[in-house]
Design a protein around this motif. Structure first.
Motif, PDB file in Angstrom:
ATOM      1  N   LYS A   1      46.612   5.653  77.061  1.00 14.48           N
ATOM      2  CA  LYS A   1      45.568   4.637  76.929  1.00 14.48           C
ATOM      3  C   LYS A   1      45.238   4.038  78.290  1.00 14.48           C
ATOM      4  O   LYS A   1      46.087   3.970  79.175  1.00 14.48           O
ATOM      5  N   TRP A   2      43.973   3.601  78.410  1.00 15.75           N
ATOM      6  CA  TRP A   2      43.522   2.854  79.581  1.00 15.75           C
ATOM      7  C   TRP A   2      43.541   1.363  79.248  1.00 15.75           C
ATOM      8  O   TRP A   2      43.196   0.966  78.132  1.00 15.75           O
ATOM      9  N   TYR A   3      43.946   0.539  80.232  1.00 17.01           N
ATOM     10  CA  TYR A   3      43.943  -0.914  80.050  1.00 17.01           C
ATOM     11  C   TYR A   3      43.214  -1.573  81.221  1.00 17.01           C
ATOM     12  O   TYR A   3      43.361  -1.159  82.372  1.00 17.01           O
ATOM     13  N   GLU A   4      42.429  -2.600  80.907  1.00 19.21           N
ATOM     14  CA  GLU A   4      41.789  -3.417  81.950  1.00 19.21           C
ATOM     15  C   GLU A   4      42.591  -4.703  82.109  1.00 19.21           C
ATOM     16  O   GLU A   4      42.813  -5.429  81.128  1.00 19.21           O
ATOM     17  N   LEU A   5      43.040  -4.963  83.322  1.00 19.96           N
ATOM     18  CA  LEU A   5      43.830  -6.159  83.614  1.00 19.96           C
ATOM     19  C   LEU A   5      42.985  -7.130  84.421  1.00 19.96           C
ATOM     20  O   LEU A   5      42.416  -6.763  85.451  1.00 19.96           O
ATOM     21  N   ARG A   6      42.911  -8.370  83.952  1.00 16.27           N
ATOM     22  CA  ARG A   6      42.144  -9.398  84.662  1.00 16.27           C
ATOM     23  C   ARG A   6      43.060 -10.585  84.975  1.00 16.27           C
ATOM     24  O   ARG A   6      43.657 -11.173  84.070  1.00 16.27           O
ATOM     25  N   TYR A   7      43.144 -10.894  86.264  1.00 16.82           N
ATOM     26  CA  TYR A   7      43.923 -12.049  86.720  1.00 16.82           C
ATOM     27  C   TYR A   7      42.939 -13.156  87.099  1.00 16.82           C
ATOM     28  O   TYR A   7      42.108 -12.969  87.989  1.00 16.82           O
ATOM     29  N   ARG A   8      43.040 -14.314  86.435  1.00 24.17           N
ATOM     30  CA  ARG A   8      42.110 -15.410  86.693  1.00 24.17           C
ATOM     31  C   ARG A   8      42.886 -16.707  86.954  1.00 24.17           C
ATOM     32  O   ARG A   8      43.918 -16.971  86.315  1.00 24.17           O
ATOM     33  N   ALA A   9      42.351 -17.514  87.872  1.00 18.60           N
ATOM     34  CA  ALA A   9      42.988 -18.787  88.219  1.00 18.60           C
ATOM     35  C   ALA A   9      42.720 -19.831  87.135  1.00 18.60           C
ATOM     36  O   ALA A   9      41.673 -19.829  86.491  1.00 18.60           O
ATOM     37  N   ILE A  10      43.694 -20.735  86.959  1.00 16.55           N
ATOM     38  CA  ILE A  10      43.538 -21.894  86.068  1.00 16.55           C
ATOM     39  C   ILE A  10      43.301 -23.112  86.958  1.00 16.55           C
ATOM     40  O   ILE A  10      44.067 -23.362  87.895  1.00 16.55           O
ATOM     41  N   TYR A  11      42.220 -23.858  86.676  1.00 17.20           N
ATOM     42  CA  TYR A  11      41.858 -25.020  87.495  1.00 17.20           C
ATOM     43  C   TYR A  11      42.095 -26.314  86.720  1.00 17.20           C
ATOM     44  O   TYR A  11      41.902 -26.356  85.497  1.00 17.20           O
ATOM     45  N   ASP A  12      42.504 -27.361  87.441  1.00 17.78           N
ATOM     46  CA  ASP A  12      42.635 -28.670  86.806  1.00 17.78           C
ATOM     47  C   ASP A  12      41.327 -29.448  86.964  1.00 17.78           C
ATOM     48  O   ASP A  12      40.325 -28.916  87.435  1.00 17.78           O
ATOM     49  N   HIS A  13      41.335 -30.740  86.573  1.00 12.19           N
ATOM     50  CA  HIS A  13      40.109 -31.542  86.604  1.00 12.19           C
ATOM     51  C   HIS A  13      39.631 -31.803  88.025  1.00 12.19           C
ATOM     52  O   HIS A  13      38.473 -32.194  88.233  1.00 12.19           O
ATOM     53  N   ASN A  14      40.485 -31.600  89.031  1.00 12.91           N
ATOM     54  CA  ASN A  14      40.077 -31.761  90.427  1.00 12.91           C
ATOM     55  C   ASN A  14      39.649 -30.440  91.058  1.00 12.91           C
ATOM     56  O   ASN A  14      39.444 -30.367  92.267  1.00 12.91           O
ATOM     57  N   ASN A  15      39.546 -29.386  90.214  1.00 14.74           N
ATOM     58  CA  ASN A  15      39.178 -28.050  90.685  1.00 14.74           C
ATOM     59  C   ASN A  15      40.243 -27.451  91.613  1.00 14.74           C
ATOM     60  O   ASN A  15      39.940 -26.628  92.470  1.00 14.74           O
ATOM     61  N   ASP A  16      41.486 -27.882  91.442  1.00 17.24           N
ATOM     62  CA  ASP A  16      42.612 -27.297  92.170  1.00 17.24           C
ATOM     63  C   ASP A  16      43.278 -26.240  91.289  1.00 17.24           C
ATOM     64  O   ASP A  16      43.392 -26.417  90.068  1.00 17.24           O
ATOM     65  N   ILE A  17      43.730 -25.153  91.908  1.00 17.63           N
ATOM     66  CA  ILE A  17      44.381 -24.071  91.156  1.00 17.63           C
ATOM     67  C   ILE A  17      45.798 -24.505  90.779  1.00 17.63           C
ATOM     68  O   ILE A  17      46.590 -24.892  91.638  1.00 17.63           O
ATOM     69  N   VAL A  18      46.101 -24.455  89.474  1.00 18.03           N
ATOM     70  CA  VAL A  18      47.418 -24.888  88.987  1.00 18.03           C
ATOM     71  C   VAL A  18      48.172 -23.770  88.270  1.00 18.03           C
ATOM     72  O   VAL A  18      49.319 -23.954  87.869  1.00 18.03           O
ATOM     73  N   GLY A  19      47.542 -22.622  88.105  1.00 12.98           N
ATOM     74  CA  GLY A  19      48.229 -21.530  87.415  1.00 12.98           C
ATOM     75  C   GLY A  19      47.360 -20.282  87.358  1.00 12.98           C
ATOM     76  O   GLY A  19      46.299 -20.199  87.978  1.00 12.98           O
TER      77      GLY A  19
END
Length: 658
Positions: free
Chosen positions: A386-404
């Motif tokens: 099988k083929w899989y598509e992996l997407r890594y995306r940043a999680i932002y808080d209310h200040n637009n800072d990356i937290v996860g």
């Protein structure tokens, strides 16, 4: 604090105001000291002692206020600050020591000695009080501690103590309690001295409103809001009640006991009213908080249910320390199937991913996303076919800072299969077009050849027959050109691009040099802007500019003056180029047909062409990973835009599912 952002629970506007207010309080302290020194210089009684019959501010006290204010004002100049602080501490210590040793020389008698002797003949002494010296000693220690980068909570506590010292004296004046404003009745603290120390303490606290214990008061949370009301109210009420008792005593001859009782009753009533209002406000906030919590629980439950229902998608979110924040059932099952491990909230992701190689790759990707990148990749699992598509995306808080980071994995096998089928069909279609076009060239050459032979042999043909033979010959030639362009178009689909740095300005100049030499209208104004260099296939990019510029010249040839502009602009991801003319333009309703093969928006009798040029340009730009579009207005000209990514990759790929 990050500029333009507000951290959770922080009143940045309030803290900026307090820092500004602290600056004005420092200026007030310096001005107070200078004014009192002027009062002693010119013997102005109302400046030396604002309240008649009470103690005056000693000149040394006034000088110390100037030193203290200057030290606070020049905090950033560490050397000067430490010199001023040392002087302040030295004066305070020497005065205390000389007083308790009953030395004949007293430092507080050195300035304006004669005036102090005359003042001293009365019953009220104007010497520096011992508690005043202690307050200056405390002020010096606080400012020195700040200069030495003492922990903010420590010097803030000392500033609060200094504020209480000043308040003791002010409350003593308000209620007529001499013991409060003088440790020894012979040396009381002047009323404006107490005000000066209160200003010093508040300036120190306000300047550090975003740190230490003061941070809890300046916060936008409920506790901070209540503190900002109850603390000034309590202090203000205390003074107001004391002054009221004094006024009642002076105006109506009321006893001190009655004045104190009325003052106490006022404090009780106002504090009770405020406490009731605070309780109502807290209860309303608590109800709103519980309602929001209930709504959040429902939203979370619906979200969890929706995520868990996505059988072909696995989702996991982690924080900056790579601990699991949330995951769906598909992710848990996937980890159990691949690694035989269980997943739990709060545990490191590495506890579930047990293969060291996989762990390192995952850690590298997540670290890159935490640094601001966005990653999308496709992987083929041979074990599952099988083929899989992996997407890594940043999680932002209310200040637009990356937290996860959120990692989504979806089954892409069906899409890959369809892409492979489409690619195969495209190759077959291109091969068919190539074969047909190639096989048509020979008959056309034969037709053109026989027509030429007939024209040579039949020299006595009438004009109409000659014209018809020319029509056949010209159309055969035109058909040959069209077939050549079709062959080139078909070859382009199978051709890989060869990327090299390109001096785009030079390419555009070469194209103009070639095209203008054969242009019908020679009155041409060429405007070249800042044409950015790019990375691409030099031959194909030249073909793009050649087609667009030749089109601009062709469709502008009826203008008295042809104006062609070539320019570019860029951002972090791509460079946009454009070729603009002042030609006949076209109706934008038909813009969708512009880049199709054999699609023409003007009659061939008006403008020659095969209808393949823009289709070829479109294919070249797409092979570079860009896009092309046009904007036009009839009789006002056309602008063709195309983009080239700053990092070009050959987009032609062959998918295999083995």
């Amino acid at each position: 604090m990050t500029k333009g952002k507000e951290q959770f629970g922080v009143e940045t506007r309030l803290r900026r105001f307090l820092k500004t207010l602290a600056t004005y309080l420092i200026y007030f302290v310096i001005a107070l000291g200078l004014i009192v020194l002027a009062g002693w210089s010119f013997d102005l009684e109302f400046i030396k002692r604002p309240i008649t019959g009470l103690v005056a501010m000693n000149p040394l006290t006034a000088l110390c206020f100037v030193i203290c204010g200057a030290a606070l004002c020049l905090e950033r100049k560490k050397v000067i600050t430490r010199i001023l602080v040392s002087a302040l501490i030295l004066i305070s210590v020497v005065h205390i020591v000389l007083y308790f040793t009953d030395c004949p020389i007293q430092v507080d008698k050195l300035l304006f000695h004669k005036s102090l002797l005359i003042e001293g003949e009365g019953k009220i002494s104007n010497r520096m009080a011992v508690n005043t010296a202690l307050c200056f000693l405390l002020s010096g220690i606080i400012i020195g501690g700040k200069s030495l980068k003492l922990k903010s909570a420590y010097y803030q506590v000392l500033a609060v103590i200094l504020f209480y010292f000043a308040n003791f004296s002010l409350v003593g004046y308000a209620y007529g309690v001499k013991e409060f404003y003088g440790l020894l009745t012979y040396f009381p603290m002047a009323v404006h001295t107490a005000v000066g120390f209160a200003a010093v303490a508040l300036a120190i606290l306000f300047k550090s409103g975003d740190r230490g214990i003061v941070r809890d008061i300046t916060t936008s949370l409920s506790g901070g809001k209540i503190a900002r009301v109850i603390m000034p109210l309590s202090i203000g009420l205390t003074f107001l009640a004391g002054l009221m008792s004094q006024v009642l005593n002076i105006l109506y001859g009321a006893s001190e006991e009655l004045g104190v009782a009325i003052a106490s009753l006022l404090i009780i009533v106002v504090n009770t009213a405020f406490i009731w209002l605070a309780i109502v406000k807290i209860n309303n906030k608590d109800r709103a908080h519980r309602k929001a919590e209930s709504k959040n629980r429902l939203t979370y439950s619906l979200l969890r249910s929706s995520i868990d229902s996505l059988n072909d998608i696995t989702i996991v979110s982690i924080d900056k320390n790579f601990r699991c924040l949330s995951y769906n059932e598909g992710f848990a099952q996937s980890m159990k199937a691949i690694y035989g491990t269980e997943v739990a909230l709060g545990q490191p992701l590495w506890a579930a991913v047990t293969v060291p190689e996989h762990r390192e790759i995952l850690k590298e990707k997540c670290t890159a996303v935490l640094a601001g990148q966005t990653i999308t990749e496709e992987k083929y699992l041979k074990s599952e076919d099988k083929w899989y598509e992996l997407r890594y995306r940043a999680i932002y808080d209310h200040n637009n800072d990356i937290v996860g980071v959120t990692l989504l994995s979806s089954n892409a096998t069906y899409r890959k299969l369809k892409e492979a089928q489409l690619e195969s069909a495209n190759r077959e279609l291109e091969a068919f077009s190539y074969t047909v076009a190639h096989d048509l060239r020979a008959p056309l050459r034969i037709i053109d050849g026989y027509i030429s032979m007939l024209k040579e042999d039949l020299v006595d043909l009438d004009d109409e027959s000659q014209r018809l033979m020319d029509v056949v010959s010209n159309n055969a030639i035109k058909m040959g050109v069209l077939i050549d362009e079709l062959l080139n178009f078909a070859k382009l689909g199978r051709k890989d691009i060869h990327l090299r740095p390109i001096n785009t300005w030079k390419v555009v100049e070469e194209v103009f040099s070639e095209q203008m030499s054969v242009a019908e209208n020679k009155n041409i104004d060429v405007k070249l802007g800042n044409i950015e260099d790019m990375k691409g296939d030099p031959g194909l990019i030249k073909q793009v500019f050649s087609n667009l510029i030749s089109n601009a010249l062709k469709y502008s040839k009826k203008k008295s003056e042809i104006i062609i502009e070539v320019n570019s602009f860029r951002n972090d991801e791509e460079i946009t180029y454009y070729v603009k003319d002042n030609g006949v333009g076209f109706n934008m309703d038909y813009a969708g047909k512009l880049f199709g093969v054999f699609q023409r928006l003007h009659k061939e009798s008006e403008f020659e062409g095969t209808g393949v040029g823009l289709a070829t340009v479109n294919r070249i730009i797409k092979k570079h990973g860009g896009k092309i579009w046009a904007e036009s207005e009839i009789d006002k000209g056309t602008t063709f835009y195309f983009t080239i990514p700053t990092e070009v990759k050959n987009v032609k790929e062959t998918w295999t599912l083995n």
